[in-house]
Enzyme design. Structure first.
Site, PDB file in Angstrom:
ATOM      1  N   CYS A 219      65.117 -35.584 -20.511  1.00 30.66           N
ATOM      2  CA  CYS A 219      65.883 -35.155 -21.672  1.00 30.66           C
ATOM      3  C   CYS A 219      65.660 -36.117 -22.837  1.00 30.66           C
ATOM      4  O   CYS A 219      66.207 -37.217 -22.853  1.00 30.66           O
ATOM      5  CB  CYS A 219      67.364 -35.107 -21.272  1.00 30.66           C
ATOM      6  SG  CYS A 219      68.467 -34.742 -22.615  1.00 30.66           S
TER       7      CYS A 219
ATOM      8  N   CYS B  42      68.808 -36.947 -24.800  1.00 24.48           N
ATOM      9  CA  CYS B  42      69.674 -37.928 -24.116  1.00 24.48           C
ATOM     10  C   CYS B  42      69.057 -39.334 -24.147  1.00 24.48           C
ATOM     11  O   CYS B  42      69.744 -40.315 -24.417  1.00 24.48           O
ATOM     12  CB  CYS B  42      69.868 -37.562 -22.642  1.00 24.48           C
ATOM     13  SG  CYS B  42      70.158 -35.839 -22.293  1.00 24.48           S
ATOM     14  N   ASP B  43      67.782 -39.440 -23.826  1.00 27.04           N
ATOM     15  CA  ASP B  43      67.196 -40.754 -23.529  1.00 27.04           C
ATOM     16  C   ASP B  43      66.128 -41.221 -24.514  1.00 27.04           C
ATOM     17  O   ASP B  43      65.647 -42.356 -24.408  1.00 27.04           O
ATOM     18  CB  ASP B  43      66.559 -40.725 -22.117  1.00 27.04           C
ATOM     19  CG  ASP B  43      67.587 -40.431 -21.039  1.00 27.04           C
ATOM     20  OD1 ASP B  43      68.781 -40.716 -21.279  1.00 27.04           O
ATOM     21  OD2 ASP B  43      67.211 -39.914 -19.983  1.00 27.04           O
TER      22      ASP B  43
HETATM   23  C1  LIG Z   1      68.305 -38.283 -16.123  1.00 29.39           C
HETATM   24  C2  LIG Z   1      69.308 -37.396 -16.853  1.00 29.39           C
HETATM   25  C3  LIG Z   1      69.882 -37.872 -18.014  1.00 29.39           C
HETATM   26  C4  LIG Z   1      70.803 -37.091 -18.690  1.00 29.39           C
HETATM   27  N1  LIG Z   1      71.403 -37.612 -19.784  1.00 29.39           N
HETATM   28  C5  LIG Z   1      72.365 -36.906 -20.415  1.00 29.39           C
HETATM   29  C6  LIG Z   1      73.046 -37.486 -21.530  1.00 29.39           C
HETATM   30  O1  LIG Z   1      72.740 -38.616 -21.964  1.00 29.39           O
HETATM   31  N2  LIG Z   1      74.037 -36.757 -22.099  1.00 29.39           N
HETATM   32  C7  LIG Z   1      74.392 -35.497 -21.661  1.00 29.39           C
HETATM   33  O2  LIG Z   1      75.322 -34.905 -22.210  1.00 29.39           O
HETATM   34  N3  LIG Z   1      73.740 -34.926 -20.612  1.00 29.39           N
HETATM   35  C8  LIG Z   1      72.745 -35.590 -19.992  1.00 29.39           C
HETATM   36  N4  LIG Z   1      72.086 -35.028 -18.932  1.00 29.39           N
HETATM   37  C9  LIG Z   1      72.437 -33.641 -18.541  1.00 29.39           C
HETATM   38  C10 LIG Z   1      73.764 -33.626 -17.729  1.00 29.39           C
HETATM   39  O3  LIG Z   1      73.662 -34.524 -16.656  1.00 29.39           O
HETATM   40  C11 LIG Z   1      74.074 -32.221 -17.230  1.00 29.39           C
HETATM   41  O4  LIG Z   1      74.115 -31.320 -18.319  1.00 29.39           O
HETATM   42  C12 LIG Z   1      75.414 -32.180 -16.499  1.00 29.39           C
HETATM   43  O5  LIG Z   1      75.422 -33.077 -15.417  1.00 29.39           O
HETATM   44  C13 LIG Z   1      75.716 -30.785 -15.975  1.00 29.39           C
HETATM   45  O6  LIG Z   1      76.876 -30.823 -15.206  1.00 29.39           O
HETATM   46  P1  LIG Z   1      77.165 -29.745 -14.053  1.00 29.39           P
HETATM   47  O7  LIG Z   1      78.446 -30.160 -13.426  1.00 29.39           O
HETATM   48  O8  LIG Z   1      77.037 -28.385 -14.608  1.00 29.39           O
HETATM   49  O9  LIG Z   1      75.944 -29.880 -13.034  1.00 29.39           O
HETATM   50  P2  LIG Z   1      75.420 -31.111 -12.173  1.00 29.39           P
HETATM   51  O10 LIG Z   1      75.664 -32.389 -12.842  1.00 29.39           O
HETATM   52  O11 LIG Z   1      74.030 -30.733 -11.813  1.00 29.39           O
HETATM   53  O12 LIG Z   1      76.330 -31.083 -10.867  1.00 29.39           O
HETATM   54  C14 LIG Z   1      76.206 -30.055  -9.915  1.00 29.39           C
HETATM   55  C15 LIG Z   1      76.591 -30.627  -8.554  1.00 29.39           C
HETATM   56  O13 LIG Z   1      76.663 -29.570  -7.613  1.00 29.39           O
HETATM   57  C16 LIG Z   1      76.176 -30.047  -6.372  1.00 29.39           C
HETATM   58  N5  LIG Z   1      75.741 -28.915  -5.549  1.00 29.39           N
HETATM   59  C17 LIG Z   1      74.714 -28.065  -5.805  1.00 29.39           C
HETATM   60  N6  LIG Z   1      74.613 -27.157  -4.824  1.00 29.39           N
HETATM   61  C18 LIG Z   1      75.597 -27.425  -3.922  1.00 29.39           C
HETATM   62  C19 LIG Z   1      75.984 -26.851  -2.668  1.00 29.39           C
HETATM   63  N7  LIG Z   1      75.356 -25.784  -2.153  1.00 29.39           N
HETATM   64  N8  LIG Z   1      77.035 -27.401  -2.007  1.00 29.39           N
HETATM   65  C20 LIG Z   1      77.704 -28.473  -2.515  1.00 29.39           C
HETATM   66  N9  LIG Z   1      77.356 -29.073  -3.684  1.00 29.39           N
HETATM   67  C21 LIG Z   1      76.332 -28.545  -4.379  1.00 29.39           C
HETATM   68  C22 LIG Z   1      75.025 -30.960  -6.764  1.00 29.39           C
HETATM   69  O14 LIG Z   1      74.729 -31.882  -5.735  1.00 29.39           O
HETATM   70  C23 LIG Z   1      75.569 -31.627  -8.026  1.00 29.39           C
HETATM   71  O15 LIG Z   1      76.194 -32.862  -7.755  1.00 29.39           O
HETATM   72  C24 LIG Z   1      71.151 -35.785 -18.226  1.00 29.39           C
HETATM   73  C25 LIG Z   1      70.544 -35.288 -17.060  1.00 29.39           C
HETATM   74  C26 LIG Z   1      69.642 -36.091 -16.373  1.00 29.39           C
HETATM   75  C27 LIG Z   1      69.010 -35.575 -15.109  1.00 29.39           C
END
Ligand SMILES: Cc1cc2nc3c(=O)[nH]c(=O)nc-3n(C[C@H](O)[C@H](O)[C@H](O)COP(=O)(O)OP(=O)(O)OC[C@H]3O[C@@H](n4cnc5c(N)ncnc54)[C@H](O)[C@@H]3O)c2cc1C
Length: 304
Positions: free
Chosen positions: A130, A133-134
């Site tokens: 991203c 983000c980074d």
């Molecule tokens: C390296 C990196 C840097 C980033 N930096 C930024 C930033 O600086 N600022 C920003 O705003 N965003 C950033 N993002 C994006 C941000 O992390 C995501 O938009 C955010 O985490 C989305 O949240 P979520 O809860 O929808 O999904 P996720 O964070 O993906 O969480 C989903 C969770 O569901 C769990 N899961 C999936 N399937 C199952 C299952 N079958 N059973 C049980 N659990 C399950 C997964 O293990 C995971 O922990 C970054 C992403 C990455 C990878």
């Protein structure tokens, strides 16, 4: 029997749990890996409202603590399926079954990886997904962007404004993104385009930070090494929704169809965060979805 089961303990799922607990509903959050989700891979986050700068792990710890203090139950196991029995839903996991009135799916996405052996080790240590983000962490440095679609082209353009040099590496011998973006990339002096090229090895320095990549020309099979400070992989996202495919409507890319109200096409099943159809996938938008889905789920449980 829970009022609401949240699948996924990332920012969307944890925010949903927070709102549902504050509405006095019994809540279970099920997480298969690390509570906190994808953001735990980021060593420095600077765009979460209210936090000037903190690591993804610090943010995740605060959020999990907040949710636990509100009295949500948590389980570390993997959800295998959800079945809809109308008034009650059954969530099947690899550690037993749970029953509830409403489900919030918040399973996020995974970035498609290159498939190189030690790739996971460099996530947050030179590999990023991203630029928004980074990107700022690579100001005046050299980076590689991998991919040739719209995301990769946009990442390269954004990074070219921050970094001294950007290598744009695409396995095909053409870009698959929009022509206007391709033109912009071609006209940017500090972007070096490498078509028909794949990355096949990653090398770190003594601190374990990415410092060099080996690339191979797919036609000539000639390999070379490039010194880089960072590598942005933009070859697509994979939503983690396969297990719901027979239950709810997904779009052609596998995202769960939902409107701004975060409702799916099945009564009592809601969706929040990166795993749903939406334009921007960030912590702030995931948290926003979590709040919306939870309040809608509470209304559903209350029969409103
Ligand atoms: C390296 C990196 C840097 C980033 N930096 C930024 C930033 O600086 N600022 C920003 O705003 N965003 C950033 N993002 C994006 C941000 O992390 C995501 O938009 C955010 O985490 C989305 O949240 P979520 O809860 O929808 O999904 P996720 O964070 O993906 O969480 C989903 C969770 O569901 C769990 N899961 C999936 N399937 C199952 C299952 N079958 N059973 C049980 N659990 C399950 C997964 O293990 C995971 O922990 C970054 C992403 C990455 C990878």
């Amino acid at each position: 029997m829970y009022d609401i089961i949240v699948i996924g303990g990332g920012p969307a799922g944890l925010t949903a749990a927070l709102y549902a607990r504050r509405a006095n509903k019994s809540v279970l959050v099920i997480e298969k890996d690390a509570f906190g989700g994808q953001i735990t891979h980021s060593p420095k986050v600077e765009n979460i409202p209210g936090f000037y700068s903190l690591s993804g792990n610090e943010f995740a710890e605060k959020l999990v603590e907040q949710v636990m203090l509100q009295g949500a139950d948590v389980e570390s196991c993997q959800v295998l399926s959800v079945s809809d029995g109308g008034e009650y839903k059954t969530v099947k996991t690899d550690d037993g079954d749970f029953t509830c009135k409403a489900v919030i799916i918040a399973t996020g996405t995974k970035h498609r990886m290159l498939g190189i052996e030690n790739e996971e080790d460099f996530i947050g240590h030179g590999i990023s997904f991203c630029a928004v983000c980074d990107g700022a962490f690579y100001k005046d440095k050299t980076v590689a962007v991998i991919g040739g679609g719209n995301s990769a082209l946009q990442e390269a353009i954004l990074l070219s404004k921050l970094c001294c040099k950007v290598y744009l590496i695409q396995n095909l011998d053409f870009f698959t993104g929009e022509a206007s973006l391709s033109e912009q990339v071609k006209n940017t002096d500090n972007i070096e385009i490498m078509l028909g090229t794949v990355v096949n090895a990653l090398h770190g320095d003594t601190d374990g930070e990415l410092s060099k990549i080996t690339v191979e020309n797919t036609l000539s099979s000639q390999t070379s090494e490039i010194d880089v400070d960072g590598m942005f992989v933009a070859i697509g996202l994979v939503p983690q929704n396969e297990i719901f495919a027979s239950l709810i409507a997904l779009d052609e890319r596998g995202y769960i169809k939902a409107d701004e109200g975060c409702e799916t096409n099945v009564r009592g099943i809601f969706v929040a965060g990166d795993c749903r159809t939406k334009k921007i996938r960030q912590v702030a938008t995931a948290a926003s979805d979590g709040a919306t889905a939870a309040l809608d789920a509470c209304d559903y449980v209350d029969g409103r």
